[in-house]
Every structure is written in structure tokens, then in C-alpha cells.
Scaffold this motif. Structure first.
Motif, PDB file in Angstrom:
ATOM      1  N   SER A 184       0.838  -1.199   0.000  1.00 16.96           N
ATOM      2  CA  SER A 184       0.000   0.000   0.000  1.00 16.96           C
ATOM      3  C   SER A 184       0.872   1.248   0.000  1.00 16.96           C
ATOM      4  CB  SER A 184      -0.907   0.022   1.235  1.00 16.96           C
ATOM      5  OG  SER A 184      -1.870  -1.005   1.168  1.00 16.96           O
ATOM      6  N   ILE A 185       0.562   2.168  -0.892  1.00 16.34           N
ATOM      7  CA  ILE A 185       1.370   3.382  -1.011  1.00 16.34           C
ATOM      8  C   ILE A 185       0.869   4.446  -0.034  1.00 16.34           C
ATOM      9  CG2 ILE A 185      -0.029   4.340  -2.891  1.00 16.34           C
ATOM     10  CD1 ILE A 185       2.646   5.327  -4.113  1.00 16.34           C
ATOM     11  N   GLU A 186       1.799   5.138   0.580  1.00 14.88           N
ATOM     12  CA  GLU A 186       1.497   6.130   1.604  1.00 14.88           C
ATOM     13  C   GLU A 186       1.006   7.442   0.969  1.00 14.88           C
ATOM     14  OE1 GLU A 186       4.791   3.343   2.367  1.00 14.88           O
ATOM     15  OE2 GLU A 186       4.457   4.913   0.861  1.00 14.88           O
ATOM     16  N   PRO A 187       0.194   8.214   1.701  1.00 13.57           N
ATOM     17  CA  PRO A 187      -0.334   9.461   1.145  1.00 13.57           C
ATOM     18  C   PRO A 187       0.732  10.416   0.626  1.00 13.57           C
ATOM     19  CG  PRO A 187      -1.537   8.883   3.139  1.00 13.57           C
ATOM     20  CD  PRO A 187      -0.395   7.902   3.026  1.00 13.57           C
ATOM     21  N   GLY A 188       1.846  10.544   1.346  1.00 14.42           N
ATOM     22  CA  GLY A 188       2.900  11.453   0.886  1.00 14.42           C
ATOM     23  C   GLY A 188       3.478  11.044  -0.453  1.00 14.42           C
ATOM     24  N   ALA A 189       3.620   9.742  -0.673  1.00 16.86           N
ATOM     25  CA  ALA A 189       4.143   9.262  -1.948  1.00 16.86           C
ATOM     26  C   ALA A 189       3.106   9.430  -3.059  1.00 16.86           C
ATOM     27  CB  ALA A 189       4.561   7.801  -1.821  1.00 16.86           C
ATOM     28  N   ILE A 190       1.831   9.223  -2.726  1.00 17.42           N
ATOM     29  CA  ILE A 190       0.773   9.458  -3.713  1.00 17.42           C
ATOM     30  C   ILE A 190       0.802  10.908  -4.173  1.00 17.42           C
ATOM     31  CG2 ILE A 190      -1.726   9.668  -4.037  1.00 17.42           C
ATOM     32  CD1 ILE A 190      -2.103   7.154  -2.475  1.00 17.42           C
ATOM     33  N   ASN A 191       0.943  11.827  -3.237  1.00 19.67           N
ATOM     34  CA  ASN A 191       0.964  13.247  -3.582  1.00 19.67           C
ATOM     35  C   ASN A 191       2.105  13.568  -4.531  1.00 19.67           C
ATOM     36  OD1 ASN A 191      -1.231  13.644  -1.913  1.00 19.67           O
ATOM     37  ND2 ASN A 191      -0.025  14.353  -0.173  1.00 19.67           N
ATOM     38  N   ALA A 192       3.280  12.992  -4.272  1.00 18.51           N
ATOM     39  CA  ALA A 192       4.437  13.236  -5.141  1.00 18.51           C
ATOM     40  C   ALA A 192       4.215  12.636  -6.519  1.00 18.51           C
ATOM     41  CB  ALA A 192       5.702  12.656  -4.505  1.00 18.51           C
ATOM     42  N   GLY A 193       3.655  11.438  -6.563  1.00 13.01           N
ATOM     43  CA  GLY A 193       3.378  10.798  -7.841  1.00 13.01           C
ATOM     44  C   GLY A 193       2.398  11.606  -8.673  1.00 13.01           C
ATOM     45  N   GLU A 194       1.353  12.093  -8.032  1.00  8.40           N
ATOM     46  CA  GLU A 194       0.363  12.871  -8.765  1.00  8.40           C
ATOM     47  C   GLU A 194       0.918  14.215  -9.212  1.00  8.40           C
ATOM     48  OE1 GLU A 194      -3.030  12.902  -6.158  1.00  8.40           O
ATOM     49  OE2 GLU A 194      -3.771  10.992  -6.968  1.00  8.40           O
ATOM     50  N   ALA A 195       1.788  14.814  -8.394  1.00 11.58           N
ATOM     51  CA  ALA A 195       2.350  16.121  -8.743  1.00 11.58           C
ATOM     52  C   ALA A 195       3.334  16.028  -9.901  1.00 11.58           C
ATOM     53  CB  ALA A 195       3.027  16.732  -7.511  1.00 11.58           C
ATOM     54  N   HIS A 196       4.161  14.987  -9.932  1.00 10.78           N
ATOM     55  CA  HIS A 196       5.264  14.935 -10.893  1.00 10.78           C
ATOM     56  C   HIS A 196       5.100  13.890 -11.998  1.00 10.78           C
ATOM     57  CE1 HIS A 196       7.416  17.697  -8.345  1.00 10.78           C
ATOM     58  NE2 HIS A 196       7.344  16.868  -7.324  1.00 10.78           N
ATOM     59  N   LEU A 197       4.306  12.857 -11.754  1.00 13.36           N
ATOM     60  CA  LEU A 197       4.297  11.714 -12.675  1.00 13.36           C
ATOM     61  C   LEU A 197       2.953  11.449 -13.339  1.00 13.36           C
ATOM     62  CD1 LEU A 197       6.323   9.231 -10.429  1.00 13.36           C
ATOM     63  CD2 LEU A 197       7.214  10.749 -12.220  1.00 13.36           C
ATOM     64  N   LYS A 198       1.881  12.006 -12.809  1.00 10.67           N
ATOM     65  CA  LYS A 198       0.564  11.704 -13.354  1.00 10.67           C
ATOM     66  C   LYS A 198       0.483  12.034 -14.841  1.00 10.67           C
ATOM     67  CE  LYS A 198      -4.348  12.330 -12.326  1.00 10.67           C
ATOM     68  NZ  LYS A 198      -5.331  13.007 -11.427  1.00 10.67           N
ATOM     69  N   LYS A 199       1.131  13.132 -15.247  1.00  9.92           N
ATOM     70  CA  LYS A 199       1.110  13.526 -16.664  1.00  9.92           C
ATOM     71  C   LYS A 199       1.843  12.523 -17.547  1.00  9.92           C
ATOM     72  CE  LYS A 199       5.039  16.676 -15.949  1.00  9.92           C
ATOM     73  NZ  LYS A 199       5.062  16.586 -14.479  1.00  9.92           N
ATOM     74  N   HIS A 200       2.664  11.669 -16.945  1.00 12.28           N
ATOM     75  CA  HIS A 200       3.359  10.619 -17.695  1.00 12.28           C
ATOM     76  C   HIS A 200       2.615   9.287 -17.632  1.00 12.28           C
ATOM     77  CE1 HIS A 200       6.641  13.423 -18.087  1.00 12.28           C
ATOM     78  NE2 HIS A 200       6.859  13.439 -16.797  1.00 12.28           N
ATOM     79  N   GLY A 201       1.415   9.311 -17.056  1.00  9.67           N
ATOM     80  CA  GLY A 201       0.601   8.097 -17.012  1.00  9.67           C
ATOM     81  C   GLY A 201       0.647   7.344 -15.695  1.00  9.67           C
ATOM     82  N   TRP A 202       1.325   7.911 -14.677  1.00  8.59           N
ATOM     83  CA  TRP A 202       1.428   7.220 -13.389  1.00  8.59           C
ATOM     84  C   TRP A 202       0.095   7.237 -12.647  1.00  8.59           C
ATOM     85  CZ3 TRP A 202       0.490   8.517  -8.341  1.00  8.59           C
ATOM     86  CH2 TRP A 202       0.980   7.629  -7.368  1.00  8.59           C
TER      87      TRP A 202
END
Length: 204
Positions: free
Chosen positions: A174-192
Motif C-alpha cells: 500500500s502506497i502512503e499518502p505522501g508518496a501518492i501526492n508526489a506521484g500525482e504532482a510529478h508523474l501523473k502527466k506521464h501516465g502514473w
């Protein structure tokens, strides 16, 4: 959404693990669920943390930020969404530039990355490919920019994340909220997306 294969234990479940795990307060701002799961066998958790600390200790010109970007491209190649989010978060915390965070998926052509950084990242991609794709051209380019000790540090990061990618993707950590926030901020546009690692609160 399925639950993780094994639930993480509380952060205070083992005194030795808890003491060593303070390392992650600096790198991530929290102890990752991967480590909390490993402590079902505390010897594995403590050995992993000690290896992590040794690999991330800088003795040459391979910076803390670059090591996390190496971890990111390695994890991206293997497809581990959990580790992608963790490494981009840690790269940000260790001073990777805004452009590097935004264009990590275009590192081979974007001017935010130096020739030396590209050589290290190319090596990470090739070393994380199955079957292994490290060839003489990649090796020659790597040696033009990094000495042997630095190459050991670079490959240490790749090897560390090879372990983590398999652990977390197989475990469905399970991914932690802080890591989710970073993924959405920097990687979501790349399909993450969090995928099977979508955060689940555990009763423990």
C-alpha cells in the motif's frame, strides 16, 4: 482493489528496526510500508535498511538527487508504481531541479540533464531491462563520466531498486499518502497512478 499480500506491522513493532528506520524520516518523511512489512522478519528489515544506507551514502560525485532519479528510471523500466512515487518524492527532497522532476521521462534529450547524468540514467535503464541490455556502448559512455567507485554506487542503487521493485510489486504494498501526492504532482502527466498500490488504511 486488493489488499497487500502481507500487512505492514506497526512502526514500533521491533525496537532495532524502529531505530534504524529513522533514516527514512530524512529520505521520505515517513517509514515506508515496505519496511514495515519486512519486519515480520526483523533480520530482513534491518539488513535492508543497512544496505539502503550504505548504497545511498555518497563517496564520490553521484549526488543524493541523482541516486533517486536513477532509482526512478530503474523502477519505471520495471513498472513498479510504488517505487516510482517514492523515488520522485525523495529526488525532490534531495534537491532535484523542478525541470529534472518534470522532464525525467525525457532525460535523454532534455537540457536539464548533463551528459554524465544521461550516461548514468541510460545505464540504469539498460541494467533494469530483462534480459539485461547493458552493452559495450553504454559501458564506454558510463566510464567517460564516472570512476569505478562511482559506478559501484550507481549500480548499487539499481540493484537496491531491483530488490524493491520485486518486493513491492509482488507484495502489492500500500502506497502512503505522501508518496501518492508526489506521484500525482510529478508523474501523473506521464501516465502514473497508484494502481494496485492504492492506499489502504490498516487496522494495525
Amino acid at each position: 482493489m486488493s489488499l497487500p499480500l502481507v500487512s505492514p506491522l506497526p512502526s514500533n513493532a521491533n525496537d532495532k528496526v524502529a531505530e534504524l528506520a529513522t533514516f527514512f524520516n530524512e529520505t521520505l518523511g515517513f517509514c515506508p510500508n515496505s519496511v514495515l512489512t519486512m519486519q515480520h522478519r526483523p533480520a530482513i528489515a534491518t539488513a535492508f535498511i543497512q544496505l539502503n544506507k550504505a548504497v545511498m551514502n555518497n563517496q564520490g560525485r553521484v549526488t543524493s538527487a541523482l541516486k533517486r532519479l536513477i532509482g526512478y528510471v530503474s523502477s519505471s523500466k520495471t513498472g513498479c508504481q510504488y517505487c516510482q512515487a517514492h523515488t520522485i518524492l525523495a529526488a525532490e527532497r534531495y534537491g532535484a531541479t523542478t525541470e529534472q522532476l518534470a522532464y525525467i521521462c525525457q532525460y535523454s534529450t532534455h537540457p536539464a540533464f548533463s551528459a554524465a547524468e544521461r550516461a548514468a540514467l541510460d545505464f540504469a535503464v539498460a541494467a533494469s531491462t530483462a534480459p539485461n541490455a547493458v552493452n559495450s556502448g553504454i559501458i564506454e559512455n558510463l566510464r567517460q563520466h564516472w570512476d569505478e567507485g562511482e559506478i559501484v554506487e550507481i549500480l548499487g542503487v539499481i540493484g537496491l531498486f531491483g530488490y524493491l521493485n520485486r518486493w513491492n510489486d509482488s507484495m502489492g504494498t500500500s502506497i502512503e499518502p505522501g508518496a501518492i501526492n508526489a506521484g500525482e504532482a510529478h508523474l501523473k502527466k506521464h501516465g502514473w497512478s497508484p494502481g494496485k498500490h492504492a492506499y489502504t488504511k490498516h487496522s494495525s
